[in-house]
Design a protein around this motif. Structure first.
Motif, PDB file in Angstrom:
ATOM      1  N   ALA C  35       0.232  84.841  37.874  1.00  0.00           N
ATOM      2  CA  ALA C  35       0.480  85.688  39.051  1.00  0.00           C
ATOM      3  C   ALA C  35       1.610  85.093  39.880  1.00  0.00           C
ATOM      4  O   ALA C  35       2.506  85.812  40.339  1.00  0.00           O
ATOM      5  CB  ALA C  35      -0.787  85.809  39.881  1.00  0.00           C
ATOM      6  N   GLY C  36       1.585  83.760  40.061  1.00  0.00           N
ATOM      7  CA  GLY C  36       2.623  83.097  40.839  1.00  0.00           C
ATOM      8  C   GLY C  36       3.997  83.341  40.245  1.00  0.00           C
ATOM      9  O   GLY C  36       4.937  83.716  40.950  1.00  0.00           O
ATOM     10  N   ILE C  37       4.110  83.146  38.935  1.00  0.00           N
ATOM     11  CA  ILE C  37       5.404  83.335  38.271  1.00  0.00           C
ATOM     12  C   ILE C  37       5.903  84.760  38.482  1.00  0.00           C
ATOM     13  O   ILE C  37       7.043  84.996  38.900  1.00  0.00           O
ATOM     14  CB  ILE C  37       5.283  83.019  36.756  1.00  0.00           C
ATOM     15  N   VAL C  38       5.005  85.718  38.235  1.00  0.00           N
ATOM     16  CA  VAL C  38       5.418  87.122  38.333  1.00  0.00           C
ATOM     17  C   VAL C  38       5.817  87.466  39.759  1.00  0.00           C
ATOM     18  O   VAL C  38       6.879  88.061  40.009  1.00  0.00           O
ATOM     19  CB  VAL C  38       4.293  88.049  37.827  1.00  0.00           C
ATOM     20  N   LEU C  39       4.983  87.062  40.733  1.00  0.00           N
ATOM     21  CA  LEU C  39       5.273  87.407  42.131  1.00  0.00           C
ATOM     22  C   LEU C  39       6.601  86.820  42.584  1.00  0.00           C
ATOM     23  O   LEU C  39       7.447  87.511  43.147  1.00  0.00           O
ATOM     24  CB  LEU C  39       4.146  86.899  43.034  1.00  0.00           C
ATOM     25  N   VAL C  40       6.798  85.536  42.331  1.00  0.00           N
ATOM     26  CA  VAL C  40       8.039  84.884  42.767  1.00  0.00           C
ATOM     27  C   VAL C  40       9.245  85.596  42.164  1.00  0.00           C
ATOM     28  O   VAL C  40      10.198  85.955  42.863  1.00  0.00           O
ATOM     29  CB  VAL C  40       8.046  83.390  42.349  1.00  0.00           C
ATOM     30  N   LEU C  41       9.177  85.824  40.846  1.00  0.00           N
ATOM     31  CA  LEU C  41      10.339  86.433  40.184  1.00  0.00           C
ATOM     32  C   LEU C  41      10.580  87.852  40.679  1.00  0.00           C
ATOM     33  O   LEU C  41      11.711  88.245  40.947  1.00  0.00           O
ATOM     34  CB  LEU C  41      10.159  86.406  38.667  1.00  0.00           C
ATOM     35  N   VAL C  42       9.491  88.632  40.821  1.00  0.00           N
ATOM     36  CA  VAL C  42       9.663  90.021  41.229  1.00  0.00           C
ATOM     37  C   VAL C  42      10.256  90.095  42.639  1.00  0.00           C
ATOM     38  O   VAL C  42      11.250  90.781  42.874  1.00  0.00           O
ATOM     39  CB  VAL C  42       8.321  90.781  41.156  1.00  0.00           C
ATOM     40  N   PHE C  43       9.672  89.333  43.580  1.00  0.00           N
ATOM     41  CA  PHE C  43      10.155  89.428  44.959  1.00  0.00           C
ATOM     42  C   PHE C  43      11.607  88.987  45.086  1.00  0.00           C
ATOM     43  O   PHE C  43      12.437  89.650  45.701  1.00  0.00           O
ATOM     44  CB  PHE C  43       9.262  88.603  45.897  1.00  0.00           C
ATOM     45  N   ALA C 279      16.256  84.645  35.611  1.00  0.00           N
ATOM     46  CA  ALA C 279      14.996  84.084  35.116  1.00  0.00           C
ATOM     47  C   ALA C 279      14.025  85.196  34.748  1.00  0.00           C
ATOM     48  O   ALA C 279      13.312  85.111  33.738  1.00  0.00           O
ATOM     49  CB  ALA C 279      14.378  83.169  36.170  1.00  0.00           C
ATOM     50  N   ALA C 280      13.986  86.264  35.561  1.00  0.00           N
ATOM     51  CA  ALA C 280      13.093  87.386  35.266  1.00  0.00           C
ATOM     52  C   ALA C 280      13.482  88.017  33.934  1.00  0.00           C
ATOM     53  O   ALA C 280      12.624  88.350  33.104  1.00  0.00           O
ATOM     54  CB  ALA C 280      13.145  88.418  36.394  1.00  0.00           C
ATOM     55  N   THR C 281      14.802  88.183  33.727  1.00  0.00           N
ATOM     56  CA  THR C 281      15.275  88.759  32.467  1.00  0.00           C
ATOM     57  C   THR C 281      14.859  87.877  31.289  1.00  0.00           C
ATOM     58  O   THR C 281      14.349  88.361  30.273  1.00  0.00           O
ATOM     59  CB  THR C 281      16.819  88.862  32.489  1.00  0.00           C
ATOM     60  N   LEU C 282      15.036  86.571  31.463  1.00  0.00           N
ATOM     61  CA  LEU C 282      14.649  85.620  30.423  1.00  0.00           C
ATOM     62  C   LEU C 282      13.162  85.728  30.110  1.00  0.00           C
ATOM     63  O   LEU C 282      12.742  85.754  28.940  1.00  0.00           O
ATOM     64  CB  LEU C 282      14.986  84.199  30.895  1.00  0.00           C
ATOM     65  N   LEU C 283      12.349  85.820  31.169  1.00  0.00           N
ATOM     66  CA  LEU C 283      10.902  85.889  30.972  1.00  0.00           C
ATOM     67  C   LEU C 283      10.525  87.135  30.178  1.00  0.00           C
ATOM     68  O   LEU C 283       9.666  87.088  29.291  1.00  0.00           O
ATOM     69  CB  LEU C 283      10.183  85.877  32.320  1.00  0.00           C
ATOM     70  N   VAL C 284      11.184  88.255  30.501  1.00  0.00           N
ATOM     71  CA  VAL C 284      10.886  89.488  29.775  1.00  0.00           C
ATOM     72  C   VAL C 284      11.195  89.307  28.281  1.00  0.00           C
ATOM     73  O   VAL C 284      10.399  89.679  27.421  1.00  0.00           O
ATOM     74  CB  VAL C 284      11.681  90.673  30.358  1.00  0.00           C
ATOM     75  N   PHE C 285      12.331  88.679  27.994  1.00  0.00           N
ATOM     76  CA  PHE C 285      12.697  88.441  26.589  1.00  0.00           C
ATOM     77  C   PHE C 285      11.606  87.648  25.856  1.00  0.00           C
ATOM     78  O   PHE C 285      11.144  88.026  24.785  1.00  0.00           O
ATOM     79  CB  PHE C 285      14.021  87.654  26.508  1.00  0.00           C
ATOM     80  N   THR C 286      11.209  86.519  26.448  1.00  0.00           N
ATOM     81  CA  THR C 286      10.238  85.673  25.741  1.00  0.00           C
ATOM     82  C   THR C 286       8.875  86.350  25.681  1.00  0.00           C
ATOM     83  O   THR C 286       8.157  86.224  24.689  1.00  0.00           O
ATOM     84  CB  THR C 286      10.095  84.303  26.430  1.00  0.00           C
TER      85      THR C 286
END
Lengths: 300, 293, 304
Positions: C35-43, C279-286
């Motif tokens: 949740a932390g990763i997603v929230l930080v990246l999204v905001f 970083a968000a783009t990278l996360l989506v890829f992986t």
């Protein structure tokens, strides 16, 4: 002697097995397999040789006890080494209870409800998140939100989050390997679930769990990417305090030196690499010894 | 086990000849026992064969002759080396690193146990069906076509697949699911698929290693009927735990047991009728009457 | 018959429930992390998109975060990442699979027990060390002498890609070895019994039967290659450009994140916000690759 082309039963069915050709392609394939492993081992040897040749001349007592310097000849790694060890200790201290607890919950307590399936899937997905993303999380949560600053504590906690999934997965494996008879034996004596886990399952699984934790600590000590975001990139000439003030760690120190064009910096980077590789070797040996000691009394 | 062997009291063969559990009904329909036709043609001859796993001798000094177009059953207690012996005939045990054999194994007069003979070539001519059905994770069609393809079959592959499936009495069951996975078939069908796969490379001899032990009685019966059909064209050697099966399905029975050193040896080879009704050896007698093993 | 009354329905003691709660919280920490990763990246990404339009970000072909005029098209970073990962996989897939076959079907147990841990050692080497090896050995002493100084420099996608390949090869070898060893012996014997050579047994029976594990290992390796940071930021350089020439210096998504984090970039600046978007783009890829590997395992699994 040829056993190849006769067809005794049905002469109409004709085979041309071409055994020579098939055997030959098999031999070629085997050669390729040996070559593949050979290339990998050769790369490993070359890497070690290159590092040793470059680094050994620089590796002396002054290097081990000195701090960084603008001049390679005066530079040392003590602050980085101490920083790495402190980070490793924080990772170990936090991972030990949390990792084991999570694994115990998932393997011994959790029923097959959707909540628990989500927990489990989530952990295996976390193991696939790039390490640098954990750095971003650590920056946002530990450095800024919890105001711990760019400290060794923040770094240790960030790396803990990074390796926890790996530790949990390894610990679950270890718990799964404990035969059910162990659990039933404890229950039959009237143990509660926690008594059963503490007295029976956990000791039996401890070799696997401890090995997993130590190897994870080794991985944390070698990890650099997340710490770039936690501000490890500093010129630190003093011994760090884990809770306040700036710090650096070995991999980041190596990164800093390796990026400089001068050959001498490559030399001290290689010397620092020797130190970190020895550190890894020691931790791996420790894991092996601990595993052997803990599993002395376990046999099934 | 050995004490049991020696302490077993002698019994009168006339009172409990075949043993209550053993029915010999199927044997009447078979050809007369080979020796009544004069000296038959032997396809496989084992001469003084001994098998070793490392230092352990698993089988010692076996002599067996297998007549063409017959079914020979190897029976005996667990661990007496029946399977080892069978897997020696197609050099399957060459895959076990510590394994070696002594003596000679003749196929049509050629010694196939010699070092100069390639086991790969042997195995095409001596096929094998295993205890547990082991179809490949491929389609039914691919399972049967596998052997002919690798062995360079010159001819119409579709025709050969169909012929093989027909000979294995499986065609009617699978003709509409040739493109389905072979592993999706029932146990009995899988085993017949493995037989079809084996005969597709046109072997002379088919070795069967307890082919029915994983199957239900109905499938077992189907396989036995199939064997009776197959022996018109092939020569079959079967290892079985099931004495009724040996009695029902085979022409010649070889009874093996093991000695103090746990090395298996042949006690008696005879026409199946004789083994089950009039064994010459006390050990055979004890075994087939169910007092041992 | 009478029985002594034993309180069989006694409630579980409080301590047991406290312990169970603590254990559950530990397990739930993973969800908090996610949740932390997603929230930080999204905001932070949304904040970035208030300054730079998502259209420019996703379709722009020029990326310049350091030199004016700034340009925020992520495609050069994506292409750089894919280029390096592709080179890595070109190295890792054949070498890893051949090594896996050697371990599973050719090597004696003793050789296997020696070689497999040695290969896994490679995966355990800190990636910064591998990056050092790329810059100080592979590029100057192998690639430049072979390809010529005018064709390739110290920093290239090729140099970094090969070493990332070296890093993930043991992953493919190890998982594929396990998958091939899980293929039952009976299946191998069935093929041998029809006169197949060892090579045919491996190629036509063992390999297809183990394909789900093998494919999963390859996808996991690709995911690791895409997320790798230290090797690429040392060896590949930091020149974001839309090219598929392996001898060029490029910049990957991870290398950009590292570059911004190292530099003296102010935390409120566009550059720093761009870090989160990348970083968000990278996360989506992986994430896509990880989900894909799970799907492959379920879809192609062979039940023996």
């Amino acid at each position: 002697m040829s056993l190849t082309s006769t067809s005794a039963v049905d002469p109409a069915v004709r085979f041309e097995p071409a055994l020579m050709r098939r055997k030959l392609s098999g031999t070629v394939f085997y050669g390729l397999c040996v070559m593949a492993v050979g290339i990998l081992l050769l790369a490993l040897v070359m890497l070690l040789a290159d590092v040793l040749v470059r680094g050994l001349p620089w590796l002396d007592w002054d290097f081990m006890t000195g701090g960084p310097s603008r001049r390679p000849a005066n530079a040392g790694i003590l602050p980085a080494l101490v920083g790495s060890l402190m980070v490793g200790i924080i990772v170990g201290v936090v991972t030990f209870p949390v990792g084991i607890a999570a694994a115990i919950y998932l393997n011994e307590y959790a029923s097959d409800s959707w909540v628990n399936r989500v927990l489990q899937t989530n952990i295996s997905n976390l193991a696939g998140v790039p390490s640098i993303i954990y750095g971003i999380l650590g920056l946002a949560v530990f450095v800024r939100l919890m105001e711990l600053g760019s400290t060794i504590l923040s770094a240790g906690l960030t790396l803990t989050l990074l390796i926890l999934p790996v530790v949990i997965i390894a610990s679950i494996e270890a718990l799964r390997a404990v035969p059910n008879a162990q659990r039933e034996g404890a229950y039959a004596l009237g143990a509660t679930r926690w008594q059963m886990v503490r007295g029976s399952v956990l000791p039996a699984a401890s070799p696997g769990i401890m090995t997993g934790i130590i190897l994870a600590m080794a991985r944390a000590i070698g990890e650099a990417a997340p710490l770039i975001l936690i501000g490890a990139f500093a010129f630190v000439t003093f011994l760090p305090n884990p809770f306040t003030g700036s710090y650096t760690v070995l991999p980041i120190q190596i990164y800093d030196w390796a990026r400089r064009p001068q050959d001498d910096f490559a030399g001290i980077a290689a010397a620092a690499i020797i130190v970190i590789l020895v550190l890894m070797l020691v931790l791996n040996a420790l894991a092996l010894i601990l595993r052997a000691r803990l599993s002395r009394h376990i046999q099934w | 086990m050995n004490t049991q062997l020696s302490e077993a009291p002698a019994r009168d063969p006339s009172t409990d000849g075949g043993g209550p559990a053993i029915r010999l009904a199927g044997m009447a329909r078979d050809h007369a026992a080979p020796e009544t036709l004069g000296e038959p043609e032997y396809v496989v001859e084992l001469k003084d064969v001994s098998c070793y796993y490392g230092a352990f001798r698993a089988v010692r000094n076996v002599d067996i002759k297998v007549a063409r177009n017959s079914i020979t059953a190897l029976i005996g207690p667990s661990g007496c080396g029946k399977s080892t012996l069978l897997r020696t005939i197609n050099r399957m045990n060459d895959l076990v690193p510590s394994y070696r054999s002594e003596g000679s194994i003749l196929l049509d007069g050629q010694d196939l146990s010699s070092k100069s003979v390639d086991p790969v070539a042997v195995r095409r001519r001596v096929g094998m069906v295993f205890q547990k059905p082991n179809p490949f994770p491929k389609t039914v069609w691919e399972n049967v076509a596998f052997g002919p393809k690798i062995n360079g079959y010159k001819g119409d592959l579709h025709e050969l697949v169909e012929t093989s499936l027909r000979r294995a009495a499986l065609w009617d069951d699978v003709k509409d699911k040739l493109q389905q996975s072979g592993m999706a078939l029932s146990g009995g069908q899988q085993q017949r698929l493995c037989i079809a796969r084996t005969i597709a490379v046109n072997p002379e001899v088919i070795l069967m290693d307890e082919p029915c032990s994983a199957l239900d009685p109905r499938s077992t019966l189907q396989i036995e009927e199939l064997m009776a059909e197959l022996k018109k064209e092939y020569t079959i050697v079967i290892v079985t735990h099931n004495m009724q099966q040996a009695a029902r399905a085979s022409d010649t029975t070889v009874f093996m047991t093991m000695g103090e050193d746990r090395a298996g040896f042949v006690v008696e080879t005879a026409p199946t009728v004789d083994i089950f009704t009039n064994p010459k050896n006390q050990l055979t007698e004890d075994y087939v009457s169910g007092r041992f093993g | 018959m009478t029985s002594v009354p034993v309180p069989l329905t006694r409630r579980r003691p409080r301590s047991e429930r406290v312990i169970e709660t603590l254990l559950f919280l530990s397990a739930a920490l993973g969800v908090l992390t996610t949740a932390g990763i997603v929230l930080v990246l999204v905001f932070q990404t949304l904040e970035f998109f208030q300054v730079v339009s998502p259209v420019e970000f996703f379709t722009g072909t020029r990326w310049s975060a350091g030199i004016r005029p700034y340009a925020w098209g992520v495609l050069p970073l994506v292409s750089g990442t894919i280029l390096v990962a592709t080179i890595a996989m070109i190295v890792a897939v054949p070498v890893g699979l051949l090594a896996a076959v050697l371990l599973s079907d050719y090597a004696s147990p003793r050789v296997r027990a020696t070689v497999k841990p040695l290969l896994e050692t490679i995966a355990g080497i800190p990636t910064i060390v591998l990056g050092f090896f790329a810059v100080n050995f592979l590029a100057p002493q192998v690639l430049i002498p072979i390809l010529g100084k005018q064709n390739i420099g110290t920093f290239s996608a090729l140099s970094g890609g090969i070493i990332v390949g070296l890093l993930v090869t043991p992953l493919i070898a190890s998982i594929s070895d396990d998958a091939m060893r899980a293929v039952p012996r009976g299946m191998r014997e069935g093929a041998y019994a029809m006169g197949a050579t060892k090579f045919e047994v491996i190629r036509k029976v063992v390999f297809p039967a183990a394909i789900s594990g093998i494919m999963a290992s390859i996808i996991l390796a690709a995911s690791r290659a895409i997320g790798e940071t230290m090797i690429v930021s040392l060896a590949v350089g930091d020149k974001p450009q839309l090219t598929f020439d392996p001898t060029e210096s490029v910049q990957t998504m991870t290398a950009f994140i590292a570059q911004i984090a190292i530099g003296e970039t102010a935390q409120g600046s566009v550059q720093f916000k761009a870090l989160f978007a990348v970083a968000a783009t990278l996360l989506v890829f992986t994430l896509v690759l990880n989900l894909l590997s799970g799907w492959v395992v379920r879809r192609f699994r062979t039940e023996y």
